[in-house]
Design a protein around this motif. Sequence first.
Motif, PDB file in Angstrom:
ATOM      1  N   GLY A   1       0.804  -1.217   0.000  1.00 42.65           N
ATOM      2  CA  GLY A   1       0.000   0.000   0.000  1.00 42.65           C
ATOM      3  C   GLY A   1       0.833   1.261   0.000  1.00 42.65           C
ATOM      4  O   GLY A   1       0.317   2.354   0.216  1.00 42.65           O
ATOM      5  N   TRP A   2       2.134   1.106  -0.235  1.00 43.74           N
ATOM      6  CA  TRP A   2       3.072   2.246  -0.304  1.00 43.74           C
ATOM      7  C   TRP A   2       3.015   3.128   0.942  1.00 43.74           C
ATOM      8  O   TRP A   2       3.066   4.342   0.870  1.00 43.74           O
ATOM      9  N   THR A   3       2.855   2.491   2.112  1.00 44.55           N
ATOM     10  CA  THR A   3       2.916   3.282   3.338  1.00 44.55           C
ATOM     11  C   THR A   3       4.104   2.812   4.151  1.00 44.55           C
ATOM     12  O   THR A   3       4.159   1.650   4.532  1.00 44.55           O
ATOM     13  N   SER A   4       5.023   3.673   4.405  1.00 41.60           N
ATOM     14  CA  SER A   4       6.126   3.383   5.297  1.00 41.60           C
ATOM     15  C   SER A   4       6.709   1.993   5.054  1.00 41.60           C
ATOM     16  O   SER A   4       6.822   1.183   5.955  1.00 41.60           O
ATOM     17  N   GLU A   5       7.060   1.721   3.799  1.00 42.82           N
ATOM     18  CA  GLU A   5       7.606   0.402   3.486  1.00 42.82           C
ATOM     19  C   GLU A   5       8.919   0.152   4.233  1.00 42.82           C
ATOM     20  O   GLU A   5       9.249  -0.980   4.551  1.00 42.82           O
ATOM     21  N   GLU A   6       9.671   1.226   4.504  1.00 41.64           N
ATOM     22  CA  GLU A   6      10.971   1.066   5.183  1.00 41.64           C
ATOM     23  C   GLU A   6      10.805   0.337   6.517  1.00 41.64           C
ATOM     24  O   GLU A   6      11.566  -0.580   6.829  1.00 41.64           O
TER      25      GLU A   6
END
Length: 313
Positions: free
Chosen positions: A189-194
């Motif tokens: 979902g391209w949220t805080s992938e890190e």
Amino acid sequence: MSQAQRIVRRLPVTTLASGCELALVLHEIRGSRPGPVVGISGAVHGDETVGVEVIRRLSHAVNPEEMTGSLWLIPVANPLAYEALTRNTPLDMHNLNRVFPGDRGGWLTEKIADTLTREFLNKVDAYIDLHGGGALALVDYVYILNDEGLSRSFGSRLLYRPEHPYEGTSNSIARTRGIPCCTVELGGGWTSEESYVQRGLRACLNALRYLGVIRGEPEPPGRQVVLREIATIRPSVGGTLVPEVGANMITRTVPQGQVLARIYNPHTFEEAEVIRAPFPDNAMVLLMPDIRRVNPGDYAYMVGNMATAEVYE
Ligand SMILES: [Zn+2]
């Protein structure tokens, strides 16, 4: 003399119409002492990038001189889908994770599955399959398939023990062979992938301790909830989904009837559908972390029934 070494191998699949050779890249990290071969794959679904980066960092995090056994890493199991950032293979529209063991004379996706089965899944002694929520959704749970200790060693808060695991998955090959296996669903979902990549790396290292490939006792997983029932909620109509439960609620619980999202018709602005939590007590397994364009039938939410769950403190 030490047997430790790193080898990169190409597993040829076929030649594309463009003339490009399609091959899968396998990193073999051989430890100094003999032991189990642990296979780890990423991007069986092409829009699930967390696993690809977890595997890259894992390859640097381990020291083969200190390893017992080997790692076989395939960071990108479906390169064509990864290139296009799609769940399925764009050239034939098939879902790689439903066509195992594959077919050498079949569709392109079946050829990829056949190569993975013959050259990878049939040759490893344990298998970890890294997935994520894809381009739209955020997800956070681990499947329990045939080795509960392995699944729990990832340390995720939510686990799922399916009564009938999907057939045709890469893990179906491992289950048929009777080798320990596990599917991890993390991030997306391209949220805080890190932050999910960092967690995924720690989780994989812990699983490798559990499997005896790297030294040390695995960290205890802490409180875990094993779900036996998950409702997958798919919108019956397409439109603009506006969530009312945010990304911070992933793995948390919400009460019955809680509005998860509203779907609006983007042309007329009318409210086309309201998505609500179905169970008396609901664990948020997969959710839409932000406003999304959705199609009818998309994976919008996965919600676990806490009433039938097992809790391990
Ligand atoms: Zn997936």
